[in-house]
Motif scaffolding. Structure first.
Motif, PDB file in Angstrom:
ATOM      1  N   PRO A 202     -43.155  14.548  42.845  1.00  0.00           N
ATOM      2  CA  PRO A 202     -44.768  14.513  42.340  1.00  0.00           C
ATOM      3  C   PRO A 202     -45.592  14.062  43.484  1.00  0.00           C
ATOM      4  N   ASP A 203     -45.306  13.276  44.237  1.00  0.00           N
ATOM      5  CA  ASP A 203     -46.630  12.825  45.445  1.00  0.00           C
ATOM      6  C   ASP A 203     -46.470  13.327  46.625  1.00  0.00           C
ATOM      7  N   SER A 204     -45.640  14.512  46.733  1.00  0.00           N
ATOM      8  CA  SER A 204     -45.166  14.984  48.005  1.00  0.00           C
ATOM      9  C   SER A 204     -46.190  16.102  48.428  1.00  0.00           C
ATOM     10  N   ALA A 207     -45.777  19.358  46.474  1.00  0.00           N
ATOM     11  CA  ALA A 207     -46.025  19.475  44.982  1.00  0.00           C
ATOM     12  C   ALA A 207     -47.467  19.668  45.101  1.00  0.00           C
ATOM     13  N   ALA A 208     -48.248  19.206  46.053  1.00  0.00           N
ATOM     14  CA  ALA A 208     -49.767  19.088  46.103  1.00  0.00           C
ATOM     15  C   ALA A 208     -50.026  20.699  46.575  1.00  0.00           C
TER      16      ALA A 208
END
Length: 601
Positions: A202-204, A207-208
């Motif tokens: 999610p915070d990689s 993902a962004a």
């Protein structure tokens, strides 16, 4: 007045300096724009080639899982009875060869819990019963993602279970796969709608980047995103106002409608070109004359980088075109041959990277000795830039023996010197075998399978030209027209087939045997000048033809008249040899048929 004159000159000088500054700024801005555009083109081309090559590799991994599961399923299906000990032995033997996946056997009763949706279960069960291998969707369990191949195990035609080959889906793609011009490439597994099958952390950064891709593609230009979702291999660059540009490339994997999606943030490339521009401006302002030398150095460095990228682009483009079979790349400067990973299986190679390839003669262990000179000559034969050449040669099989392969290759030049030879090997053994079958069919009589008239005459003439000596036999079935008239053509064909069988058993494998037409046969027995041996052979043939009994016509008795001619001064070509044997045959008929005569003159 003078003050006004000096003031006017100052204004003109200031305006000239301002114009010069504006011209220099314009030149730098244009330089920056061209630099960014060039980088973008190179990234687009490299990303396309890389995505196609990566998709081909992923598809090969899935195919390898399916082949392994199918092999185990076939072994278990042939086992009787199928007990746990037998299953364990088979799986224990196969498992070390498939370290990337876990293989197990599931009875049919354990398959239903894997599919809570009855419709999906019925669809999968139907595929398995039809003998198809099923590839499951990606599923999550305890934070990990998996997918499986299901191969049906059938015993006596009944589906009893499946071989499940389960693999970690995250091994298909990696969050960071490649770096192109300082820009990271992130890989994703998506379905036909563009939805993620394997979500990144999610915070990689991955993902962004995907979230930004969805926003830009749908909000800025939906047509571009739909083009990516449509399949095929596409590479696009687009941006939303006030945002950095983005590169996207996609290629189908050929399974479950899955696609590989590669994204790259092009803002890094823009910043990279901006740094080059600012550095150039500072050097111009601070060093003056040194700017010329520095620009030469920068130009040289960029030229080398562009040549390297062009070389890489050509190589990956060729690899993408040749990704259907064994690929290879030979470096002329280092005498190094590199094979694709599947060469270890196809050619039995232990080391797919071979240094000192020509110097140590490593090619002689791969290529048939009769084709070795051709392969070496082709590698060093001058070939125009961009031209694709090919040849056919025999390459070693892992289990021994050789297979026919077609080799297509292209040479990449650097400074007019050959740098790389990139190509592929394609197995054409089936094609060669089909050619041989077609050639045999063209040379054979359609009823008896013996040589037809043209082939018999041609092969006999060829042996005579090569100096062969021996005896030429001409056979004619006595009163064969009455056989067709009284018993019918079906019985007549059966009689001809029986006589052809007698000839095959009577003559050696090296002897020529053919049907000249109708009820007339011929044979050439070379390698002997013994008249007694020819007489014994003719007597044997008369006896065996007379002993033929047909199942459909038990009362029918066959006989043949045989004429034999010996090669020699009077019969040195096919025409004269056949004429002599034909005369001898008619002498045998005048004797009362069912006999033979040898023409020795």
């Amino acid at each position: 007045m003078r003050a006004n004159k000096y003031g006017t000159r100052s204004v003109i000088a200031l305006l000239g300096a301002l114009l010069l500054i504006l011209f220099a700024l314009g030149a730098f801005v244009r330089y920056r724009t061209q630099l960014t555009r060039e980088f973008s083109h190179m990234v687009t081309d490299s990303l396309s080639t890389y995505t196609a090559s990566q998709a081909s590799e992923i598809g090969e991994r899935i195919d390898s899982m399916q082949r392994s599961a199918d092999t185990v399923a076939a072994v278990l299906g042939a086992s009787a009875p199928l007990d746990e000990a037998r299953i364990a032995r088979v799986l224990e033997h196969v498992q070390p060869k498939q370290p990337a996946c876990t293989m197990r056997y599931l009875p049919l009763s354990q398959l239903a819990p894997l599919y809570p949706d009855k419709t999906a279960y019925d669809r999968v069960l139907g595929q398995l019963r039809r003998g198809e291998t099923v590839l499951t969707e990606v599923t999550e369990r305890a934070g990990d993602f998996f997918f499986s191949t299901l191969s049906p195990v059938r015993q006596n035609g009944v589906l009893t279970g499946v071989v499940c080959c389960q693999a970690d889906a995250e091994r298909l793609t990696h969050a960071l796969q490649q770096v192109l011009l300082s820009a990271s490439v992130h890989s994703y597994l998506v379905d036909s709608t563009g939805a993620l099958q394997l979500p990144p952390p999610p915070d990689s950064a991955a993902a962004a980047l995907y979230a930004r891709f969805r926003t830009q593609a749908q909000g800025a230009d939906l047509a571009l995103y739909q083009a990516i979702e449509a399949g095929g291999v596409y590479t696009l660059q687009y941006r939303v106002r006030h945002t950095q540009p983005l590169f996207a490339a996609t290629a189908p994997l050929g399974h479950n409608g899955w696609r590989l999606l590669n994204l790259s943030d092009a803002g890094v490339i823009k910043n990279h070109s901006g740094k080059i521009l600012r550095y150039t401006v500072r050097v111009c302002l601070l060093l003056g004359l040194s700017i010329a030398l520095l620009m030469v150095a920068v130009y040289y460095a960029l030229g080398r980088q562009q040549r390297r990228l062009r070389l890489s682009e050509q190589r990956y483009d060729l690899l993408a075109r040749f990704s259907d079979t064994v690929l290879f790349e030979y470096d002329f400067t280092t005498d190094t041959m590199v094979w694709s990973g599947n060469a270890s299986k196809v050619l039995g190679l232990i080391n797919i990277r071979m240094t000192n390839y020509e110097r140590d003669g490593q090619e002689s262990a791969l290529v048939h000795p009769d084709d070795l000179a051709l392969v070496r000559a082709k590698r060093h034969e001058p070939l125009a830039q961009g031209t694709i050449d090919s040849y056919e040669a025999r390459f070693r099989l892992p289990q021994g023996g050789y297979r026919w392969c077609s080799c297509q290759y292209q040479i990449i030049y650097e400074k007019n010197e050959p740098r790389l030879l990139v190509g592929k090997l394609t197995d054409i053994s089936t094609h060669k075998a089909r050619e041989a079958r077609l050639r045999a069919q063209a040379e054979s009589d359609s009823l008896t399978g013996l040589l037809n008239s043209a082939s018999m005459r041609e092969e006999t003439e060829k042996r005579l030209r090569e100096g062969a000596t021996g005896f030429f036999f001409v056979f004619d079935v006595d009163d064969f027209k009455s056989v067709n008239d009284d018993c019918g053509h079906i019985i007549g064909d059966s009689a001809l087939l029986a006589i052809a069988g007698v000839l095959r058993s009577a003559f050696r494998g090296r002897d020529l045997i053919g049907r000249l037409g109708g009820d007339e046969f011929a044979a050439f027995m070379d390698g002997t000048e013994d008249v007694d041996a020819a007489a014994r052979k003719a007597h044997e043939l008369v006896t065996q033809i007379g002993a033929v009994q047909l199942t459909d016509a038990p009362g029918l008795r066959l006989s043949a008249s045989i004429g034999v001619a010996r090669t020699g001064a009077g019969a040195t070509d096919m025409r004269t040899l056949y004429a002599a044997a034909d005369r001898a045959m008619y002498i045998a008929k005048r004797k009362g048929k069912n006999s033979y005569h040898i023409e020795t003159a």
